[in-house]
Write a protein that holds these residues in place. Sequence first.
Motif, PDB file in Angstrom:
ATOM      1  N   SER A   1      -6.475   0.817  10.909  1.00 57.41           N
ATOM      2  CA  SER A   1      -7.739   0.940  10.184  1.00 57.41           C
ATOM      3  C   SER A   1      -7.555   1.804   8.936  1.00 57.41           C
ATOM      4  CB  SER A   1      -8.807   1.545  11.101  1.00 57.41           C
ATOM      5  OG  SER A   1      -9.959   1.923  10.365  1.00 57.41           O
ATOM      6  N   PHE A   2      -6.892   2.939   9.104  1.00 61.83           N
ATOM      7  CA  PHE A   2      -6.693   3.841   7.965  1.00 61.83           C
ATOM      8  C   PHE A   2      -5.813   3.193   6.902  1.00 61.83           C
ATOM      9  CE2 PHE A   2      -4.069   7.182   5.949  1.00 61.83           C
ATOM     10  CZ  PHE A   2      -5.062   7.744   5.172  1.00 61.83           C
ATOM     11  N   GLU A   3      -4.763   2.502   7.308  1.00 62.63           N
ATOM     12  CA  GLU A   3      -3.869   1.903   6.323  1.00 62.63           C
ATOM     13  C   GLU A   3      -4.545   0.759   5.570  1.00 62.63           C
ATOM     14  OE1 GLU A   3      -0.015   1.097   7.882  1.00 62.63           O
ATOM     15  OE2 GLU A   3       0.426   3.229   8.168  1.00 62.63           O
ATOM     16  N   ASP A   4      -5.459   0.052   6.220  1.00 58.80           N
ATOM     17  CA  ASP A   4      -6.236  -0.970   5.501  1.00 58.80           C
ATOM     18  C   ASP A   4      -7.092  -0.319   4.418  1.00 58.80           C
ATOM     19  OD1 ASP A   4      -5.155  -2.974   7.002  1.00 58.80           O
ATOM     20  OD2 ASP A   4      -6.892  -3.213   8.320  1.00 58.80           O
ATOM     21  N   PHE A   5      -7.677   0.825   4.768  1.00 57.42           N
ATOM     22  CA  PHE A   5      -8.464   1.579   3.783  1.00 57.42           C
ATOM     23  C   PHE A   5      -7.585   2.026   2.618  1.00 57.42           C
ATOM     24  CE2 PHE A   5      -9.126   6.095   2.603  1.00 57.42           C
ATOM     25  CZ  PHE A   5     -10.235   5.955   1.767  1.00 57.42           C
ATOM     26  N   VAL A   6      -6.425   2.583   2.929  1.00 52.37           N
ATOM     27  CA  VAL A   6      -5.526   3.069   1.881  1.00 52.37           C
ATOM     28  C   VAL A   6      -5.096   1.935   0.970  1.00 52.37           C
ATOM     29  CG1 VAL A   6      -3.233   4.034   1.435  1.00 52.37           C
ATOM     30  CG2 VAL A   6      -4.700   5.058   3.176  1.00 52.37           C
ATOM     31  N   LEU A   7      -4.766   0.794   1.543  1.00 51.82           N
ATOM     32  CA  LEU A   7      -4.324  -0.337   0.724  1.00 51.82           C
ATOM     33  C   LEU A   7      -5.425  -0.786  -0.230  1.00 51.82           C
ATOM     34  CD1 LEU A   7      -2.082  -2.309   0.069  1.00 51.82           C
ATOM     35  CD2 LEU A   7      -2.922  -3.792   1.905  1.00 51.82           C
ATOM     36  N   GLU A   8      -6.667  -0.813   0.247  1.00 52.84           N
ATOM     37  CA  GLU A   8      -7.784  -1.148  -0.634  1.00 52.84           C
ATOM     38  C   GLU A   8      -7.860  -0.166  -1.798  1.00 52.84           C
ATOM     39  OE1 GLU A   8     -11.604  -1.681   1.065  1.00 52.84           O
ATOM     40  OE2 GLU A   8     -10.933  -3.141   2.572  1.00 52.84           O
ATOM     41  N   GLN A   9      -7.691   1.119  -1.492  1.00 47.90           N
ATOM     42  CA  GLN A   9      -7.756   2.139  -2.534  1.00 47.90           C
ATOM     43  C   GLN A   9      -6.622   1.976  -3.544  1.00 47.90           C
ATOM     44  OE1 GLN A   9     -10.308   4.795  -2.639  1.00 47.90           O
ATOM     45  NE2 GLN A   9     -11.125   3.138  -1.385  1.00 47.90           N
ATOM     46  N   VAL A  10      -5.429   1.709  -3.068  1.00 50.01           N
ATOM     47  CA  VAL A  10      -4.275   1.538  -3.948  1.00 50.01           C
ATOM     48  C   VAL A  10      -4.457   0.318  -4.847  1.00 50.01           C
ATOM     49  CG1 VAL A  10      -1.807   1.003  -3.985  1.00 50.01           C
ATOM     50  CG2 VAL A  10      -2.679   2.776  -2.446  1.00 50.01           C
ATOM     51  N   LEU A  11      -4.983  -0.756  -4.279  1.00 53.15           N
ATOM     52  CA  LEU A  11      -5.217  -1.961  -5.074  1.00 53.15           C
ATOM     53  C   LEU A  11      -6.259  -1.726  -6.161  1.00 53.15           C
ATOM     54  CD1 LEU A  11      -5.155  -4.678  -2.264  1.00 53.15           C
ATOM     55  CD2 LEU A  11      -3.484  -4.384  -4.114  1.00 53.15           C
ATOM     56  N   GLU A  12      -7.124  -0.744  -5.928  1.00 52.36           N
ATOM     57  CA  GLU A  12      -8.137  -0.394  -6.929  1.00 52.36           C
ATOM     58  C   GLU A  12      -7.655   0.667  -7.908  1.00 52.36           C
ATOM     59  OE1 GLU A  12     -11.568   0.712  -4.683  1.00 52.36           O
ATOM     60  OE2 GLU A  12     -11.894  -1.326  -3.900  1.00 52.36           O
TER      61      GLU A  12
ATOM     62  N   ALA B   1      -5.928   3.726  -7.028  1.00 49.89           N
ATOM     63  CA  ALA B   1      -5.814   5.099  -6.540  1.00 49.89           C
ATOM     64  C   ALA B   1      -4.354   5.522  -6.448  1.00 49.89           C
ATOM     65  CB  ALA B   1      -6.485   5.219  -5.172  1.00 49.89           C
ATOM     66  N   VAL B   2      -4.102   6.812  -6.665  1.00 51.67           N
ATOM     67  CA  VAL B   2      -2.765   7.371  -6.477  1.00 51.67           C
ATOM     68  C   VAL B   2      -2.605   7.743  -5.006  1.00 51.67           C
ATOM     69  CG1 VAL B   2      -2.634   8.243  -8.835  1.00 51.67           C
ATOM     70  CG2 VAL B   2      -3.512   9.723  -7.031  1.00 51.67           C
ATOM     71  N   VAL B   3      -1.370   7.741  -4.521  1.00 51.46           N
ATOM     72  CA  VAL B   3      -1.153   7.976  -3.094  1.00 51.46           C
ATOM     73  C   VAL B   3      -1.106   9.456  -2.734  1.00 51.46           C
ATOM     74  CG1 VAL B   3       0.016   5.786  -2.704  1.00 51.46           C
ATOM     75  CG2 VAL B   3       1.348   7.784  -3.373  1.00 51.46           C
ATOM     76  N   ILE B   4      -0.820  10.340  -3.706  1.00 42.20           N
ATOM     77  CA  ILE B   4      -0.764  11.769  -3.409  1.00 42.20           C
ATOM     78  C   ILE B   4      -2.163  12.258  -3.027  1.00 42.20           C
ATOM     79  CG2 ILE B   4      -0.270  14.066  -4.344  1.00 42.20           C
ATOM     80  CD1 ILE B   4       1.757  12.720  -6.206  1.00 42.20           C
ATOM     81  N   GLY B   5      -2.252  12.829  -1.858  1.00 41.62           N
ATOM     82  CA  GLY B   5      -3.536  13.300  -1.345  1.00 41.62           C
ATOM     83  C   GLY B   5      -4.304  12.251  -0.572  1.00 41.62           C
ATOM     84  N   LEU B   6      -3.907  10.985  -0.760  1.00 44.20           N
ATOM     85  CA  LEU B   6      -4.558   9.880  -0.060  1.00 44.20           C
ATOM     86  C   LEU B   6      -3.760   9.459   1.160  1.00 44.20           C
ATOM     87  CD1 LEU B   6      -6.634   7.519   0.112  1.00 44.20           C
ATOM     88  CD2 LEU B   6      -5.145   6.249  -1.478  1.00 44.20           C
ATOM     89  N   TYR B   7      -2.436   9.445   1.039  1.00 45.28           N
ATOM     90  CA  TYR B   7      -1.570   8.931   2.095  1.00 45.28           C
ATOM     91  C   TYR B   7      -0.372   9.848   2.267  1.00 45.28           C
ATOM     92  CZ  TYR B   7       0.968   5.324   4.741  1.00 45.28           C
ATOM     93  OH  TYR B   7       1.630   4.606   5.717  1.00 45.28           O
ATOM     94  N   PRO B   8      -0.490  10.845   3.190  1.00 44.45           N
ATOM     95  CA  PRO B   8      -1.581  11.099   4.127  1.00 44.45           C
ATOM     96  C   PRO B   8      -2.802  11.722   3.443  1.00 44.45           C
ATOM     97  CG  PRO B   8       0.091  12.792   4.347  1.00 44.45           C
ATOM     98  CD  PRO B   8       0.645  11.779   3.377  1.00 44.45           C
TER      99      PRO B   8
ATOM    100  N   ALA C   1     -10.426  12.303   0.034  1.00 45.12           N
ATOM    101  CA  ALA C   1      -9.825  11.183   0.745  1.00 45.12           C
ATOM    102  C   ALA C   1     -10.408  11.055   2.145  1.00 45.12           C
ATOM    103  CB  ALA C   1      -8.316  11.348   0.814  1.00 45.12           C
ATOM    104  N   GLN C   2     -10.587  12.165   2.814  1.00 43.66           N
ATOM    105  CA  GLN C   2     -11.139  12.136   4.164  1.00 43.66           C
ATOM    106  C   GLN C   2     -12.588  11.658   4.156  1.00 43.66           C
ATOM    107  OE1 GLN C   2     -10.384  15.987   5.963  1.00 43.66           O
ATOM    108  NE2 GLN C   2      -8.323  16.017   5.112  1.00 43.66           N
ATOM    109  N   ALA C   3     -13.360  12.128   3.161  1.00 40.33           N
ATOM    110  CA  ALA C   3     -14.754  11.700   3.055  1.00 40.33           C
ATOM    111  C   ALA C   3     -14.850  10.224   2.694  1.00 40.33           C
ATOM    112  CB  ALA C   3     -15.479  12.555   2.007  1.00 40.33           C
ATOM    113  N   ASP C   4     -13.978   9.773   1.806  1.00 39.98           N
ATOM    114  CA  ASP C   4     -13.986   8.358   1.417  1.00 39.98           C
ATOM    115  C   ASP C   4     -13.635   7.464   2.605  1.00 39.98           C
ATOM    116  OD1 ASP C   4     -14.683   9.032  -1.144  1.00 39.98           O
ATOM    117  OD2 ASP C   4     -12.670   8.740  -1.992  1.00 39.98           O
TER     118      ASP C   4
END
Length: 241
Positions: free
Chosen positions: A202-213, A215-222, A228-231
């Motif tokens: 579930s979390f990785e699906d969220f991250v992938l959506e963010q990256v495709l839009e 978003a940078v991965v630092i602070g997002l993944y993890p 990032a936690q609120a989003d």
Amino acid sequence: MTDYVLSAETRASLMTVSTASVATALYKRGLRNQFVHNVRPVAWKGVNMVGQAFTLRYIPAREDRNPITVFRNADHPQRVAIETCPEGWVLVMDSRKDARAASAGSILVTRLAIRGGAGIVSDGGFRDCEGIGRLDMPAYCQNPSAPTNLTLHEALDINVPISCGDVAVFPGDVMLGDADGVMVIPAHLVDEIAEECTGMESFEDFVLEQVLEGAVVIGLYPPTTEKAQADYAAWREKSGR
């Protein structure tokens, strides 16, 4: 070897997770070597393979013990394994990582599928891979191989601890296969791994959506930032996941 019984709920959860997620979850628990090396789907169908392991061990063939006539024996271990692997389980073969001879072919694998097998895994070869690839049942091996197993392998032991692709497989462990390959999940960890990995997916699906839009991965993944936690929390509420 284990009293564990894979529940329908845990099976359903594992059908939705990846070998990568399982590898990470097992690594957190100190298990680094649970991915079956050099084994790939014969034909990926877009659906995971999930089932407990029923094992078959091959040893090097000795010519005086493995003429073609041994297949007439009703107790030949290869044939017995095909006919006794429980419904919903995965037949896992230790073929010594040697794909120069087949550890099974389309007729035997088809029989396993008709009996309700959840899949088959060999760290050696299969013959008639085109036919095996047409089956609905998942199948994983190293490479196609035309020679019969008797030229190099002797089927010896059924449902004992084996090595498959350099991974220890105990009867009753759970095999998870996807497009990348196969993970072996120790029976005593299966339920908690399935629960954890469902959340990871579930979390990785969220991250992938963010990256495709963008978003940078630092602070997002993890997710090390409050944003990032609120989003992610908002995404879960919106998506129902």
